[in-house]
Design a protein around this motif. Structure first.
Motif, PDB file in Angstrom:
ATOM      1  N   PRO A  17       2.826  11.852 -47.270  1.00 44.28           N
ATOM      2  CA  PRO A  17       3.361  12.276 -48.666  1.00 44.28           C
ATOM      3  C   PRO A  17       4.835  11.650 -48.713  1.00 44.28           C
ATOM      4  O   PRO A  17       4.987  11.531 -49.755  1.00 44.28           O
ATOM      5  CB  PRO A  17       3.533  13.750 -48.321  1.00 44.28           C
ATOM      6  N   ASP A  18       5.590  11.580 -47.521  1.00 43.58           N
ATOM      7  CA  ASP A  18       7.000  11.080 -47.569  1.00 43.58           C
ATOM      8  C   ASP A  18       6.757   9.479 -48.028  1.00 43.58           C
ATOM      9  O   ASP A  18       7.766   9.179 -49.139  1.00 43.58           O
ATOM     10  CB  ASP A  18       7.737  11.194 -46.539  1.00 43.58           C
ATOM     11  N   ALA A  19       5.992   8.779 -47.573  1.00 42.50           N
ATOM     12  CA  ALA A  19       5.986   7.261 -48.079  1.00 42.50           C
ATOM     13  C   ALA A  19       5.289   7.346 -49.493  1.00 42.50           C
ATOM     14  O   ALA A  19       5.929   6.451 -50.190  1.00 42.50           O
ATOM     15  CB  ALA A  19       4.988   6.707 -47.008  1.00 42.50           C
ATOM     16  N   ALA A  20       4.633   8.101 -49.821  1.00 38.98           N
ATOM     17  CA  ALA A  20       3.788   7.896 -51.164  1.00 38.98           C
ATOM     18  C   ALA A  20       4.855   8.426 -51.976  1.00 38.98           C
ATOM     19  O   ALA A  20       5.221   7.868 -53.292  1.00 38.98           O
ATOM     20  CB  ALA A  20       2.643   8.799 -51.532  1.00 38.98           C
ATOM     21  N   ILE A  21       5.899   9.420 -51.942  1.00 42.67           N
ATOM     22  CA  ILE A  21       6.803   9.872 -53.036  1.00 42.67           C
ATOM     23  C   ILE A  21       7.805   8.624 -52.964  1.00 42.67           C
ATOM     24  O   ILE A  21       8.207   8.360 -54.399  1.00 42.67           O
ATOM     25  CB  ILE A  21       7.737  11.083 -52.396  1.00 42.67           C
ATOM     26  N   GLY A  22       8.050   8.043 -51.819  1.00 43.86           N
ATOM     27  CA  GLY A  22       8.979   7.076 -52.032  1.00 43.86           C
ATOM     28  C   GLY A  22       8.350   5.569 -52.866  1.00 43.86           C
ATOM     29  O   GLY A  22       9.135   5.054 -53.737  1.00 43.86           O
ATOM     30  N   GLU A  23       7.425   5.494 -52.671  1.00 45.29           N
ATOM     31  CA  GLU A  23       6.546   4.296 -53.545  1.00 45.29           C
ATOM     32  C   GLU A  23       6.729   4.461 -54.904  1.00 45.29           C
ATOM     33  O   GLU A  23       7.032   3.775 -55.871  1.00 45.29           O
ATOM     34  CB  GLU A  23       5.001   4.003 -53.141  1.00 45.29           C
ATOM     35  N   ILE A  24       6.165   5.919 -55.313  1.00 44.96           N
ATOM     36  CA  ILE A  24       6.346   6.387 -56.718  1.00 44.96           C
ATOM     37  C   ILE A  24       7.738   6.323 -57.388  1.00 44.96           C
ATOM     38  O   ILE A  24       8.003   5.574 -58.643  1.00 44.96           O
ATOM     39  CB  ILE A  24       5.690   7.811 -56.832  1.00 44.96           C
ATOM     40  N   ARG A  25       8.752   6.839 -56.580  1.00 44.13           N
ATOM     41  CA  ARG A  25      10.294   6.482 -56.994  1.00 44.13           C
ATOM     42  C   ARG A  25      10.612   5.148 -57.323  1.00 44.13           C
ATOM     43  O   ARG A  25      11.195   4.850 -58.274  1.00 44.13           O
ATOM     44  CB  ARG A  25      10.799   7.378 -56.002  1.00 44.13           C
ATOM     45  N   GLY A  26      10.136   4.274 -56.161  1.00 43.85           N
ATOM     46  CA  GLY A  26      10.493   2.848 -56.446  1.00 43.85           C
ATOM     47  C   GLY A  26       9.839   2.216 -57.447  1.00 43.85           C
ATOM     48  O   GLY A  26      10.461   1.143 -58.070  1.00 43.85           O
ATOM     49  N   ALA A  27       8.534   2.714 -57.901  1.00 42.76           N
ATOM     50  CA  ALA A  27       8.135   2.042 -59.102  1.00 42.76           C
ATOM     51  C   ALA A  27       8.578   2.710 -60.447  1.00 42.76           C
ATOM     52  O   ALA A  27       8.355   2.017 -61.584  1.00 42.76           O
ATOM     53  CB  ALA A  27       6.572   2.209 -59.207  1.00 42.76           C
ATOM     54  N   GLY A  28       9.686   3.368 -60.478  1.00 45.94           N
ATOM     55  CA  GLY A  28      10.296   3.802 -61.503  1.00 45.94           C
ATOM     56  C   GLY A  28       9.990   5.071 -62.313  1.00 45.94           C
ATOM     57  O   GLY A  28      10.299   5.706 -63.273  1.00 45.94           O
ATOM     58  N   PHE A  29       9.022   5.850 -61.451  1.00 41.24           N
ATOM     59  CA  PHE A  29       8.654   7.144 -61.845  1.00 41.24           C
ATOM     60  C   PHE A  29       8.973   8.319 -61.433  1.00 41.24           C
ATOM     61  O   PHE A  29      10.120   8.090 -60.137  1.00 41.24           O
ATOM     62  CB  PHE A  29       7.142   7.368 -61.773  1.00 41.24           C
ATOM     63  N   GLY A  30       9.448   9.471 -61.716  1.00 40.39           N
ATOM     64  CA  GLY A  30      10.067  10.731 -61.198  1.00 40.39           C
ATOM     65  C   GLY A  30       9.223  11.061 -60.099  1.00 40.39           C
ATOM     66  O   GLY A  30       8.274  10.663 -59.797  1.00 40.39           O
ATOM     67  N   ASP A  31       9.887  12.152 -59.343  1.00 44.38           N
ATOM     68  CA  ASP A  31       9.215  12.753 -58.322  1.00 44.38           C
ATOM     69  C   ASP A  31       7.768  13.328 -58.545  1.00 44.38           C
ATOM     70  O   ASP A  31       7.611  13.937 -59.902  1.00 44.38           O
ATOM     71  CB  ASP A  31       9.884  13.860 -57.625  1.00 44.38           C
ATOM     72  N   PRO A  32       6.666  12.936 -57.953  1.00 48.53           N
ATOM     73  CA  PRO A  32       5.411  13.440 -58.419  1.00 48.53           C
ATOM     74  C   PRO A  32       5.187  14.782 -58.140  1.00 48.53           C
ATOM     75  O   PRO A  32       5.907  15.441 -57.170  1.00 48.53           O
ATOM     76  CB  PRO A  32       4.502  12.545 -57.511  1.00 48.53           C
TER      77      PRO A  32
END
Length: 858
Positions: free
Chosen positions: A800-815
């Motif tokens: 979960p932590d790695a996934a949230i980081g990837e999503i934030r890094g792609a320009g999206f907000g916290d999932p």
């Protein structure tokens, strides 16, 4: 036979009459004409010398005989349609004339006929004395043989004279009876008469005379006279009738009895002049012992009672087939099979005694005549015309030809009564036709054939929507641009992406414009030319005439703007039914001369002008027009395979063309002149523009009922194949670059609204359909990027932590995170699902959700 037979004594007397004739005849004839000269030995010697030097051989040429036109019914019987003549004559044999006719002629004209050798010296002398002294009735003194000679010479004048002036001079030479010219003519007449009797029997000469003699006006010969004046035949003439006709030959136009209103010799005065002449003949019959006293008294007390039977000549007598007859007439007058010059052809029509057997099918003609009757011969609001013509595809034989107007060649009648016309709307101008009529969408046949000849399939999808078109004109004329709305579809249809198969069934104008962006108008017109089509005035379909202001190849040709005769369109559609072989229309099956010999007829040929595969595929395509397409209201439902094509030009001209394998039918209803709207006017309960759909099935249905029809050959696989094209990718291109790329590849382009994309704003983010193989010229919709898109990273399988980081890094907000317990999962958890899925392009503000599995979600 005559009452007095030719006896041995008569023969001997005739031979005796020849002895010393050169001397005796010269003196006697001179005395007959001008007795005063006879007393002079010098005059007698001159006459004898003149007589000896005259030609003695007279060529007896064929009689001027009417030309007769026939149709043959199913029983093989010949039905006469019309006669053409300068001289209405019906030659008969010797035993087809009543004996009393011979008696009447001989008693009144030449009582010693069987006892002289060509010249009745007694009669000549008596006539001379009577004529000079004035005692008794004026007499001519010419024997039957002499009169026959004169008639032969007069007929020669009439047949050979090139103009009226020559004819008049020639006639005067043959009939002059006064002065030295009269003496010479009489001597020549005698010379010929004597020679004539040396070559022919008395009966032959007598029969020849009765067949050639004039009986007033254009009535020639005893049989025509019997039929015309008394409604009987020469074999059935009675004493009264025979004496009347025998009396006529002395002065035919004075004694004729077909002018009842004549004050001198008419019905009110009992035909006084003719009656006096008839009574003279009756007296001669009685004096010669040819009739009894009772017969003599009965006839003298009887009036002359004609039963006039007008013998109309020309095609007006053909009634419902008059326009077909006129078509045949023009063929005879134009084709060199009937003579090298127009004058020769005109002469053979009116004098040649031809029997012309035509191609007309009387059953189909009757059905066509009934069908066309739904169109009135006049209309209060427009100059309404209609025609129907049928052709046998594998021969070109014209089977029927009708139109709504009545036929007449009387200029006064046609100019005063619009229900009559001399113009044959079915044919080209050279055949008595009009300047033709715009054929509308029936001309699309030729674009369809052009498409197929270039290897295109009827199932190929092309852009037939209303748009800008660049039409290929060909023949050096470049292109012509047609803008949206410049040419519309019937009833305002907007057009669509479709196939030539469907375009043909729907008669879609814009579809055929689209086809003509790939095949040229000139090639289309050349195909029409190969199939026998010209403008009705004879001009070529594809060769321009700059001096006349005629440009042959223009975009409007595609839609049938050319003025063409219905018979040409029938020949073209018959070519499809005949598997690509064009047979030139012909109206004459055979021609017999006056002696029954078969004569040459106009040359006609059947030539292959289309490949069989092309013709078969065209027939297959045209079948769809009847089976659910624009011609469905003409469908017959009789089980006989047929194809067809409708045509409308500006709601001013309407057509229905089609065929079975056995008979082709073409129907036109429209404006002869002017521009009246057919859809705004009615007659007999039908809108005028729909009348073709009443006439065509009636005519074609009659043909189907009589001849049936087979299935058309199967269409060619290649020409009906599904066609796929390579659709290029335009992702990442600008809108204009993408449009250019797709247009060059043959596709239409539609620009959709901006979509979320990771590409630069304005560049193409997506296309539909995507790149690859597609069926035909589909419309491709392209979607430009708005620049606000981002690609959702694929985080399935991550913590979960790695996934949230990837999503934030792609320009999206916290999932948003949801948890599901799974005893086999790790304690920290693993992402097992996400939305949107990984790799999806979406707006950066889009919410991303992930699903995590843990051993304990609390």
């Amino acid at each position: 036979m005559p009452g007095t037979k030719k006896t041995a004594t008569g023969v001997l007397a005739g031979l005796a009459g020849l002895v010393g004739l050169s001397a005796v005849a010269g003196v006697l004839v001179t005395a007959t004409v001008t007795p005063a000269i006879a007393v002079s030995g010098a005059a007698a010697s001159s006459a004898i010398t003149m007589f000896d030097n005259m030609p003695s051989y007279l060529e007896i040429e064929d009689l001027m005989l009417p030309t007769e036109i026939y149709a043959t019914n199913d029983d093989g019987d010949d039905v006469q349609l019309a006669r053409f003549y300068d001289q209405n004559r019906l030659p008969v044999e010797y035993d087809e004339i009543a004996p009393i006719v011979y008696d009447a002629i001989l008693s009144s004209e030449d009582p010693r006929y069987y006892n002289h050798g060509g010249v009745d010296l007694i009669g000549t002398t008596r006539a001379a004395i009577s004529n000079v002294t004035g005692s008794g009735q004026t007499q001519g003194g010419s024997s039957i043989s002499q009169q026959y000679v004169k008639n032969v010479l007069v007929q020669r004048c009439e047949s050979e004279a090139e103009d009226d002036e020559t004819l008049r001079a020639c006639w005067e030479d043959a009939t002059t009876a006064s002065g030295m010219e009269g003496i010479e003519r009489k001597l020549q007449e005698v010379r010929y008469a004597i020679a004539l009797e040396q070559r022919y029997s008395k009966n032959d000469i007598l029969l020849g005379y009765l067949n050639i003699a004039n009986f007033g006006g254009t009535t020639y010969g005893i049989e025509a006279a019997a039929r015309y004046y008394f409604n009987t035949s020469a074999s059935e003439l009675n004493i009264n009738q025979s004496a009347t006709l025998a009396g006529m030959v002395q002065n035919p136009n004075t004694y004729r009895i077909d002018r009842p209103d004549s004050e001198v010799n008419g019905e009110e005065n009992g035909y006084a002049q003719t009656l006096q002449r008839r009574n003279y003949v009756v007296e001669r019959l009685y004096d010669d012992g040819k009739i009894t006293e009772e017969q003599y008294n009965t006839v003298l007390d009887a009036p002359i009672t004609p039963d006039i039977q007008p013998s109309s000549q020309g095609c007006v007598a053909a009634d419902g087939a008059a326009f077909f007859c006129d078509y045949v007439r023009t063929i005879i007058e134009n084709d060199e099979a009937f003579g090298a010059t127009p004058e020769e052809r005109e002469a053979i029509l009116s004098r040649g005694g031809l029997k012309v057997y035509t191609t007309l099918d009387l059953d189909l003609q009757a059905a066509a005549d009934e069908a066309i009757a739904i169109v009135p011969d006049t209309h209060p609001d427009l100059d309404l015309g209609a025609t129907g013509v049928q052709i046998e595809p594998d021969t070109g034989r014209v089977l029927s030809m009708v139109q709504n107007r009545k036929y007449s060649q009387d200029a006064d009648l046609t100019s005063s009564d619009p229900s009559y016309t001399s113009i044959n709307y079915n044919t080209r101008k050279v055949n008595g036709g009009s300047n033709g009529f715009p054929v509308g969408s029936t001309y699309k046949l030729f674009t369809l054939l052009n498409w197929l000849e270039h290897g295109h399939s009827v199932n190929e999808i092309i852009d037939g929507r209303q748009r800008n078109f660049t039409i290929q004109l060909g023949c050096g004329f470049g292109t012509q641009r047609i803008t949206p709305g410049q040419i519309n579809n019937f009833q305002g249809v907007g057009g669509y992406n479709g196939t030539p198969m469907r375009f043909t069934a729907d008669s879609l104008n814009t579809g055929f414009l689209a086809m003509s962006e790939q095949v040229s108008v000139c090639d289309t017109n050349k195909i029409a030319d190969r199939m026998g089509v010209t403008l009705a005035n004879g001009w070529s379909t594809y060769e321009s005439r700059p001096d006349d202001g005629y440009q042959a190849n223009v975009a409007y040709d595609i839609l049938g703007s050319k003025n063409i005769a219905p018979i040409d369109m029938a020949g073209a559609y018959a070519t499809i039914a005949n598997e690509g072989v064009y047979c030139e229309p012909q109206a004459i099956d055979r021609v017999l001369g006056p002696d029954g010999e078969e004569l040459p007829i106009p040359e006609s040929s059947c030539d292959r002008v289309l490949d069989e595969a092309v013709a078969a595929t065209a027939a297959y395509t045209l079948e769809g027009v009847l089976n659910g397409g624009s011609a469905v209201t003409s469908r017959i439902y009789d089980g006989v395979p047929a194809f067809g094509k409708t045509g409308i030009h500006e709601q001013e001209q309407t057509w229905m063309d089609g065929s079975s394998t056995e008979v082709t039918t073409v129907v036109w209803v429209g404006n002869v002149t002017g521009h009246g709207r057919l859809d705004y006017n009615y007659a007999n309960g039908l809108s005028l523009w729909q009348m073709r759909h009443s006439i065509w099935p009636a005519m074609q249905g009659a043909a189907n009922a009589k001849f049936g029809g087979e299935a058309f050959p199967s269409p060619d696989d290649t020409l009906t194949r599904q066609v796929y094209r390579d659709l290029p990718s335009v992702i990442g291109q600008s809108i204009e670059e993408a449009r250019s790329t797709l247009t060059a590849a043959g596709f239409s382009v539609n620009v959709g609204g901006p979509v979320d994309g990771t590409r630069a704003e304005g560049t193409i983010e997506r296309q539909d359909p995507g790149a690859g193989q597609v069926r035909g010229a589909v419309t491709v919709t392209i979607y430009p990027s708005n620049g606000d898109g981002a690609t959702v990273p694929d985080v399935v399988g991550m913590s979960p932590d790695a996934a949230i980081g990837e999503i934030r890094g792609a320009g999206f907000g916290d999932p948003s995170v949801s948890c599901e317990e799974n005893e086999d999962a790790s304690e920290d958890g693993t992402v097992v699902a996400m939305s949107p899925s990984g790799g999806t392009s979406t707006n950066r503000n889009e919410s991303v959700s992930i699903t995590v599995e843990r051993t304990d979600c609390s």
